[in-house]
Design an enzyme around this catalytic site. Sequence first.
Site, PDB file in Angstrom:
ATOM      1  CB  ALA A 177      -0.965  -0.001   1.186  1.00 51.39           C
TER       2      ALA A 177
ATOM      3  CG  HIS B 154       5.972   3.045   1.702  1.00 46.77           C
ATOM      4  ND1 HIS B 154       4.610   3.256   1.649  1.00 46.77           N
ATOM      5  CD2 HIS B 154       6.198   2.358   2.843  1.00 46.77           C
ATOM      6  CE1 HIS B 154       4.034   2.723   2.706  1.00 46.77           C
ATOM      7  NE2 HIS B 154       4.980   2.170   3.459  1.00 46.77           N
TER       8      HIS B 154
ATOM      9  CB  VAL C   2       6.999  11.740   3.404  1.00 40.26           C
ATOM     10  CG1 VAL C   2       6.360  12.479   2.230  1.00 40.26           C
ATOM     11  CG2 VAL C   2       8.446  11.381   3.080  1.00 40.26           C
TER      12      VAL C   2
ATOM     13  CG  MET D 197       2.234  11.165   3.114  1.00 38.86           C
ATOM     14  SD  MET D 197       3.054  11.004   1.500  1.00 38.86           S
ATOM     15  CE  MET D 197       2.577  12.562   0.747  1.00 38.86           C
TER      16      MET D 197
END
Length: 287
Positions: free
Chosen positions: A40, A45, A184, A192
């Site tokens: 996801a 990431h 982030v 996030m």
Amino acid sequence: MNTSTEPGLLVVRTVADLRRAVAGFRKAGRTIGLVPTMGALHEGHVSLVKGALERGDVPVTSIFVNPTQFGPKEDFSAYPRDEEGDFDKLRDAQCRIAFAPTKDEMYPGEQLTTVTVAGITDGLCGPLRPGHFQGVATVVSKLLLMAMPDRAYFGEKDYQQLQVIKRMVRDLAMPFEIVGMPTVREKDGLAMSSRNRYLSAEERTKALGMYKQLVTVADAVRDGTKSCAEASAAASQALRDGGFDIVEYFTVVDADSLKPLEHVAGPARVIAAARLGRTRLIDNLAV
């Protein structure tokens, strides 16, 4: 070996294929950067993949929703999964290897060995999620030994997890460098997270309160306006007043030991976990 039809990203499903792929880059004189994920994927990431590239590492991203780090009442079955979408993001980010194993590949047969990191798991998420960090430490140790990277990249948003992994690697003399990368955030400050997709539009607006309170507490304890306990208590009440259903913790801790602080005299983190509807949010800021 199962490979992607798109150039650039090699998709492997087994430990043997992962090791062969890594060995090919090693033979060419390259270093390896592992990015462990549960899929996801989002820009947080992707920033880890970019961090590996910036250091000259060949990025290897694992995608595995690890069942051993979920409690019996947690969201394992509902955890978001989008493998093809993840592969597309990894291609765009110039990741070179995606390791997407099955549960049986990661945990073949009866598993009698686990990894436990004591002390820094005693507080914060530890008591609230029994067995969680044992599951994290065990699966990360397996991924490290499967890929044998030079470095492994983790986001600071899961700060307690990052400290657990750093301590595990240090205590077990594992030959890997653990790199923490900055959280982030969305433009409005929300960290996030794969779980953010659970938030309704109304909850998404309320969720901003966590980051705002983290900033408020960090500022207050940095300049000594309030003690850590006073600032944290006020922030917890502000979250409840702002619509959060449960504030699990809101505290200021030592950046290394994660022990609660009364006053800040060195590196520290203000760190929080709270629930909005079905969504559990965690976040932290450096002080």
